[in-house]
Structures are given as C-alpha cells and as structure tokens.
Design a protein around this motif. Sequence first.
Motif, PDB file in Angstrom:
ATOM      1  N   ASN A  86       1.043  -1.226  -0.180  1.00 23.85           N
ATOM      2  CA  ASN A  86       0.091  -0.043  -0.137  1.00 23.85           C
ATOM      3  C   ASN A  86       1.085   1.159  -0.070  1.00 23.85           C
ATOM      4  O   ASN A  86       1.738   1.357   0.928  1.00 23.85           O
ATOM      5  CB  ASN A  86      -1.161  -0.091   1.305  1.00 23.85           C
ATOM      6  N   ASP A 141       0.870   3.530   3.326  1.00 23.81           N
ATOM      7  CA  ASP A 141       1.863   2.946   4.264  1.00 23.81           C
ATOM      8  C   ASP A 141       3.307   3.100   4.044  1.00 23.81           C
ATOM      9  O   ASP A 141       4.143   3.428   4.877  1.00 23.81           O
ATOM     10  CB  ASP A 141       1.580   1.444   4.414  1.00 23.81           C
ATOM     11  N   ASN A 147       0.872   5.375  -6.861  1.00 22.65           N
ATOM     12  CA  ASN A 147       1.452   4.305  -6.614  1.00 22.65           C
ATOM     13  C   ASN A 147       2.962   4.459  -7.043  1.00 22.65           C
ATOM     14  O   ASN A 147       3.570   3.279  -7.277  1.00 22.65           O
ATOM     15  CB  ASN A 147       0.938   2.812  -6.707  1.00 22.65           C
ATOM     16  N   ARG A 149      -5.360 -12.885   9.153  1.00 21.74           N
ATOM     17  CA  ARG A 149      -5.678 -11.374   9.604  1.00 21.74           C
ATOM     18  C   ARG A 149      -4.306 -10.933  10.513  1.00 21.74           C
ATOM     19  O   ARG A 149      -4.184  -9.902  10.365  1.00 21.74           O
ATOM     20  CB  ARG A 149      -7.046 -11.220  10.125  1.00 21.74           C
ATOM     21  N   ALA A 202      -4.913  -6.058   5.583  1.00 20.78           N
ATOM     22  CA  ALA A 202      -6.486  -6.435   5.298  1.00 20.78           C
ATOM     23  C   ALA A 202      -6.476  -6.272   3.555  1.00 20.78           C
ATOM     24  O   ALA A 202      -7.031  -7.144   3.108  1.00 20.78           O
ATOM     25  CB  ALA A 202      -7.364  -5.480   5.786  1.00 20.78           C
ATOM     26  N   GLU A 203      -5.954  -5.341   3.176  1.00 23.58           N
ATOM     27  CA  GLU A 203      -6.265  -4.997   1.664  1.00 23.58           C
ATOM     28  C   GLU A 203      -5.551  -6.119   0.867  1.00 23.58           C
ATOM     29  O   GLU A 203      -5.876  -6.377  -0.329  1.00 23.58           O
ATOM     30  CB  GLU A 203      -5.729  -3.639   1.168  1.00 23.58           C
ATOM     31  N   LYS A 204      -4.169  -6.423   1.160  1.00 17.91           N
ATOM     32  CA  LYS A 204      -3.304  -7.278   0.535  1.00 17.91           C
ATOM     33  C   LYS A 204      -3.940  -8.634   0.702  1.00 17.91           C
ATOM     34  O   LYS A 204      -3.929  -9.526  -0.439  1.00 17.91           O
ATOM     35  CB  LYS A 204      -2.066  -7.223   1.209  1.00 17.91           C
ATOM     36  N   ALA A 219      -7.082  -9.494   1.229  1.00 17.86           N
ATOM     37  CA  ALA A 219      -8.399  -9.401   0.454  1.00 17.86           C
ATOM     38  C   ALA A 219      -7.980  -9.853  -1.142  1.00 17.86           C
ATOM     39  O   ALA A 219      -8.412 -10.514  -2.017  1.00 17.86           O
ATOM     40  CB  ALA A 219      -9.249  -8.259   0.519  1.00 17.86           C
ATOM     41  N   SER A 220      -6.957  -9.148  -1.616  1.00 19.80           N
ATOM     42  CA  SER A 220      -6.647  -9.245  -3.010  1.00 19.80           C
ATOM     43  C   SER A 220      -5.980 -10.563  -3.305  1.00 19.80           C
ATOM     44  O   SER A 220      -6.170 -11.067  -3.940  1.00 19.80           O
ATOM     45  CB  SER A 220      -5.565  -8.131  -3.134  1.00 19.80           C
ATOM     46  N   GLU A 235      -8.979 -12.832  -3.483  1.00 21.59           N
ATOM     47  CA  GLU A 235      -9.695 -12.773  -4.809  1.00 21.59           C
ATOM     48  C   GLU A 235      -8.867 -13.210  -5.880  1.00 21.59           C
ATOM     49  O   GLU A 235      -9.557 -13.797  -6.817  1.00 21.59           O
ATOM     50  CB  GLU A 235      -9.860 -11.185  -5.066  1.00 21.59           C
TER      51      GLU A 235
END
Length: 317
Positions: free
Chosen positions: A12, A15, A41, A194, A199-201, A203-204, A207
């Motif tokens: 991210n 971060d 990014n 977790r 969290a974002e990574k 979820a990715s 997915e």
Amino acid sequence: MNELIIELTEINPRDFFGLENANIDLLKKYFPKLKIVARGNKIKAYGDEEVLEEFDRRITMLLDQFVKYNKIDENVIERVLLSRTREDYEAPAGSGEAIIHGVSGKPIKALTANQRKLVALMTKNDMVFAVGPAGTGKTYTGVALAVKALKEKEVKRIILTRPAVEAGENLGFLPGDLKEKLDPYMQPLYDALRDMIPAEKLASHIETGVIQIAPLAFMRGRTLDNAFVILDEAQNTTHAQMKMFLTRMGKNAKFMITGDPGQIDLPRRVTSGLKEALLVLKDVKGVGMMFLDDKDVIRHRLVKEVIAAYRNIENTD
C-alpha cells in the motif's frame, strides 16, 4: 536530466510513504541532489544517473524491508540508507527470531521449545504432522510458516483446508449460500491470516486465488503444486479423505497436517484418518511428526487445567 520511476505493486503506497508523506520527506533529506515526487503508487526521481542508481538500490532495500516486516519508520529508513550492506541493518538469523512480521510489524514467533522444533522440522521435510491438544499453536505456527514461504517466493500460493465435520452442529441450518455457511467454520484460519497479512493485501490474495480457504471435499481431483498446504482439524478426516488429501501433493509443495486426536467429531466406529496416517507413515523418509503437549498451550492458563481435567475422566472411561 535523467528520470527514475518506481511503481509500488506489492504494498500500500500510503503505508510506505508515511503519514503526510513523512517517509518521502526523509528520503529527500538523504538525497538532496534529486528531485523526488511521490504520487499515486509511483515514486519518480530526477537527477544525475549515478545518484539515481544509488537511490534505486536504497529504495529496493527499503521495499524489501517493508514486505518482510509490514512497516518502516524513521529509524528503519535511516539504518537502511546509512548501511553499506543488508547485514549491517538486518538482525542475523538465529533462534528466537520471528517466523514472520505480521500486521504493523508484530513479530510472529514460535513461543515454546516444541513449536521451535516444529518450525525446524518443516524446513527439513516436505510433509509434517503437527499433533497436540487445543491451544498449542499448531495451526497458527503453520499459517505463519505458509505466509513466510509465500513472502519469500518459495511457493506461489497458500491452500488452507478443513474436513467439514461439525462439532455437534449442522451447516445446513446456517443461513446464506455455501460460502457464507462455510466462512464461520473456517474462521480460525481467517483469524490467523488477518494477524499476518494487511487487510487489503489479504483480500487481494483471496480474490486472485493466491490464498485459498476451502473445505477438504474441494481438494478432490486437484494436484496441489507450488503451494504450502495446511490440512487443519485432521482428526476429523476418514481413511478415504486423508488418503485423498495426501495424494494431492504436487511438485514444490509443502504439506502440514494438524490435529488433536482428543477432539474427534466423527461417528462412532469410524477410524480417524489422522490416527491411521500417523501409524502408516511413521517410518516414511521425508515425513516429519511433531507431538505437542500441555506445556505448549499458549492460551489462558485455565486451558491447561481444562485439558488435564478432561483427560482424567476420558482415561477412566
């Protein structure tokens, strides 16, 4: 004027850049001859080729540090920028070292002697059985080792699975579609992940299928290669299920099988696939077995007392 563009794909940008781009401001301080711009990014730097090459090298070191520890701060940045080599700023490997660094840089360690033996066993064998009572860190340690292998590109995916045998409950009575019914059952695996992946990574990864969490029945017919695979709650597998799972092992795969023979939820007179596998495979080279016990319980102190109390009545049956 030469230009260098660095694109952040694995992490991210917010971060990495820091609050109000504080980390970028620090980079500017150490590279005053460069014009450094952080947007979206991407980090763009403009200046002489020689200085850009050094900047590129240092940014790569910082990105590697962030991927490993999930955070960087002013002290880390200064250490990396002022060090000549990686050895100068990174702690040497050794006992007591974290398996990985989780969310916000939290160190995930093997906390007991047997957990450390389990970690060592997993480095020497492609298939390891981790057996012991509740709360001994079997699954958590396994997930940490899987995340480490993924981060270090030793495997391309993590597969976590459990046999869908409920402890006195029935999935059919839960509301929702199949995924909604199964998610609560897989919750301990999600909880461990977790702690270890932002969290974002996470979820990715879920997915895109880099991390897969599914009941054991979904493994049938697959070849699991380039993967770290954990079969959790293996005491609830049947002979056929365990054999099916173990024969899914593909090239460059690591298999960890965890379970507690004292918590079998199978119908009476059905042999536990875990108990059988421990007997059948005990002399097979390349298969490791780690037996954890009450001394490895890392939950509330009462958990040890509960395990001991139940063992007393079960041994008198």
